[in-house]
Design an enzyme around this catalytic site. Sequence first.
Site, PDB file in Angstrom:
ATOM      1  N   ASP A 116       1.763   5.169  -0.217  1.00  0.00           N
ATOM      2  CA  ASP A 116       1.064   6.356   0.276  1.00  0.00           C
ATOM      3  C   ASP A 116       0.716   7.307  -0.863  1.00  0.00           C
ATOM      4  O   ASP A 116       1.185   7.151  -1.993  1.00  0.00           O
ATOM      5  CB  ASP A 116       1.945   7.096   1.298  1.00  0.00           C
ATOM      6  CG  ASP A 116       2.115   6.318   2.594  1.00  0.00           C
ATOM      7  OD1 ASP A 116       1.239   5.491   2.902  1.00  0.00           O
ATOM      8  OD2 ASP A 116       3.120   6.561   3.297  1.00  0.00           O
ATOM      9  N   TYR A 128      12.758  -0.052  -2.852  1.00  0.00           N
ATOM     10  CA  TYR A 128      12.368   1.330  -3.105  1.00  0.00           C
ATOM     11  C   TYR A 128      13.590   2.160  -3.476  1.00  0.00           C
ATOM     12  O   TYR A 128      14.696   1.897  -2.990  1.00  0.00           O
ATOM     13  CB  TYR A 128      11.727   1.954  -1.861  1.00  0.00           C
ATOM     14  CG  TYR A 128      10.303   1.544  -1.590  1.00  0.00           C
ATOM     15  CD1 TYR A 128       9.233   2.283  -2.095  1.00  0.00           C
ATOM     16  CD2 TYR A 128      10.026   0.428  -0.798  1.00  0.00           C
ATOM     17  CE1 TYR A 128       7.921   1.923  -1.825  1.00  0.00           C
ATOM     18  CE2 TYR A 128       8.713   0.048  -0.530  1.00  0.00           C
ATOM     19  CZ  TYR A 128       7.669   0.805  -1.046  1.00  0.00           C
ATOM     20  OH  TYR A 128       6.373   0.442  -0.784  1.00  0.00           O
ATOM     21  N   ARG A 148       0.848  -1.187   0.000  1.00  0.00           N
ATOM     22  CA  ARG A 148       0.000   0.000   0.000  1.00  0.00           C
ATOM     23  C   ARG A 148       0.888   1.244   0.000  1.00  0.00           C
ATOM     24  O   ARG A 148       1.339   1.692   1.052  1.00  0.00           O
ATOM     25  CB  ARG A 148      -0.915  -0.001   1.229  1.00  0.00           C
ATOM     26  CG  ARG A 148      -1.951  -1.104   1.197  1.00  0.00           C
ATOM     27  CD  ARG A 148      -2.815  -1.092   2.441  1.00  0.00           C
ATOM     28  NE  ARG A 148      -2.103  -1.600   3.607  1.00  0.00           N
ATOM     29  CZ  ARG A 148      -2.657  -1.729   4.810  1.00  0.00           C
ATOM     30  NH1 ARG A 148      -3.901  -1.349   5.010  1.00  0.00           N
ATOM     31  NH2 ARG A 148      -1.961  -2.210   5.814  1.00  0.00           N
ATOM     32  N   ARG A 158      10.415   6.945   4.016  1.00  0.00           N
ATOM     33  CA  ARG A 158      10.498   8.408   4.046  1.00  0.00           C
ATOM     34  C   ARG A 158      11.096   8.904   5.362  1.00  0.00           C
ATOM     35  O   ARG A 158      11.826   9.903   5.390  1.00  0.00           O
ATOM     36  CB  ARG A 158       9.124   9.011   3.807  1.00  0.00           C
ATOM     37  CG  ARG A 158       8.620   8.778   2.382  1.00  0.00           C
ATOM     38  CD  ARG A 158       7.126   9.021   2.259  1.00  0.00           C
ATOM     39  NE  ARG A 158       6.795  10.392   2.620  1.00  0.00           N
ATOM     40  CZ  ARG A 158       5.543  10.790   2.854  1.00  0.00           C
ATOM     41  NH1 ARG A 158       4.527   9.926   2.787  1.00  0.00           N
ATOM     42  NH2 ARG A 158       5.306  12.051   3.168  1.00  0.00           N
TER      43      ARG A 158
END
Length: 247
Positions: A51, A109, A49, A194
């Site tokens: 963001d 990522y 999921r 993040r």
Amino acid sequence: MRYFLELSYNGKAYHGWQNQPNAISVQEVIEKALSTILKETIHIVGAGRTDAGVHASQMYAHFDFEGDFKEKDLTYKLNSFLPKDIAIHDIFEVKPESHARFDALSRTYHYRVSTLKNVFDYDYSYQMHLPLDVDAMNKACKILFEYKDFQCFSKSNTDVKTYNCNIMEAFWTQNDDELFFTIKANRFLRNMVRAIVGTMVNIGLGKLKPEDLHQIIASKDRGNAGFSVPAHGLYLVNIEYPEAIKI
């Protein structure tokens, strides 16, 4: 029968991957397209999921359908039906018990940081024009491998059973005026990447020492870690699955 979708999307216009009651999501758009083309209600399950504002150059999702279709034809029809910021790259049948989320072995990522002002790229990378100590940031990356519990980087009030993640890769590279952070793990917590990048930026700016990461992680307190960098610089780039899921 169960099928996997391989896709990519530009997350700028979406409130994340997962369906939201009052906002548009990537999942919702794809489900509507599949349901229209296949003429029955189709629900998809994503590998994760992302963001709001996060992008994906490789994402997977699965769906069930008992009718007949040709994978290449459905891929073409979906790409014709979907908006320009979502692309389907492949559709393939998998074993009935295969699961896009739970069978994933790892996720990777990238986070992009632009070190010079770029008028064409400000929507897709974090603009940081102060000098960063990349060696110190990479030194801090090695400390991540010493830990499993990353509650300090998790969004508060997250409903998870464990904060443990197995980080397999974490490093910074520089390409001309851009810095790239790569991180690979078996799973990620909400906002984790993040928050890690924000902490690394503080280390690169000299506000923290690499060794401070030990205390931050041990505290399990989100307030001790760095700020969350903007979502638009984050990209899901790779998901690995066992070969055994395919038929």
